[in-house]
Design an enzyme around this catalytic site. Structure first.
Site: not given
Length: 327
Positions: A53, A217-218, A221
């Protein structure tokens, strides 16, 4: 906050896991500090990160920010269950050819040492394989992890992006060594991606492996703002295509959430927590305000009628294998 056991281990973690992938990218250190303070104050003590990250030449930046936060004291380190990952290429010239993706003993040991240095700690509670390594043997992998557990540098081992049969092979090899093996699997799972229900989730339940859901939360989306014009204008082509493909479902989902009086993001997260295989979804707030909005999730208990309606809007793969596609 509420807590779950992490798989079959005796370790209890918060039902919401704080994801830190935005730290050092979309979220600067000052805001990251505020988010971590607010999370801990709210009882979220499960923090997830990875050595990659920060991304590219900036890999490790997120761990550095977390380490700087831990170094402030006030028992922060003692209060946090800290998880990080190994597997990816980190663009470190000193690693030479061993900087490539993989899970060799060399890489596991060296990358953990570097992660601990950046995190300013002497151990992590959960060390996760970021991806399956199809070449390195389980004899080598478990040998490396056993040594680090015996040295007190890691408490538990988890996987990420494993198939069901990968987890089974890993646990069989660990059992042959009389070693605990995996306690968690971090997997992409959400209302728009229910394929893990075929094999990954059933395998995890059978093996006593806790599922930590990433991208719950895709990619935004399911967050409630995907259909707004201002968000659409900033979307990449790929995101726009996903939105167009799922527009009818998202509109129906928004209507359902309005009827429930709940925010779409919170309903999507509560749906994950309703699955017995899921230990915690990973939330990745960019601001303290976003974090505070998500704290209500653990209070939401979806009834069977709501779960059935979510199944209608977002159909699953048809159950577990082989029933999903065979008699």
């Amino acid at each position: 906050m509420e807590y779950n056991y992490l798989g079959r281990s005796g370790l209890r973690v918060s039902k919401l896991c704080l994801g830190t992938m935005n730290f050092g990218v979309d979220t600067d250190q000052a805001e990251a500090f505020r988010i971590m303070d607010a999370a801990l104050d709210a009882g979220i003590q499960f923090f997830d990160t990875a050595d990659i990250y920060g991304w590219g030449e900036n890999s490790g930046a997120t761990e550095t920010i977390i380490g700087n936060w831990l170094a402030q004291g006030n028992n922060r380190r003692e209060r946090v269950v800290l998880a990080t990952k190994v597997y990816e290429k980190l663009h470190k010239p000193l690693y030479g050819p061993n900087d490539e993706k993989g899970l060799s003993t060399y890489k596991i040991r060296r990358h953990l040492e570097d992660s601990l240095r950046r995190l300013q700690t002497d151990h992590v509670e959960l060390y996760q394989m970021h991806h399956i390594d199809r070449r390195t043997t389980w004899e080598e992998i478990w040998g490396a992890f056993e040594g680090l557990v015996n040295q007190g540098k890691i408490d538990y081992i988890g996987s990420s992006n494993f198939a069901g049969w990968h987890m089974m092979k890993a646990q069989a090899a660990a059992q042959n060594r009389r070693f605990l093996g995996l306690v968690s699997e971090q997997h992409k799972y959400n209302l728009l991606n229910r394929l893990p229900e075929l094999e990954v989730l059933p395998a995890a339940q059978d093996l006593g492996i806790g599922v930590i859901a990433w991208s719950p939360l895709a990619g935004g989306l399911l967050g409630g703002n995907a259909l707004s014009a201002d968000k659409q204008s900033r979307r990449s082509r790929e995101s726009a295509e996903h939105l167009a493909r799922h527009r009818d479902q998202l509109e129906a989902f928004d209507r359902l959430c309005s009827e429930l009086g709940e925010k779409p993001a919170n309903v999507a997260l509560a749906w994950l927590l309703a699955h017995p295989a899921v230990t915690a979804p990973i939330i990745g707030p960019r601001t303290v305000e976003q974090l505070q909005d998500m704290l209500r999730v653990v209070e939401i208990k979806l009834d069977q009628a709501t779960l059935s309606e979510l199944d209608r809007i977002f159909p699953g793969p048809g159950g577990e294998t082989p029933e999903a596609y065979a008699w």
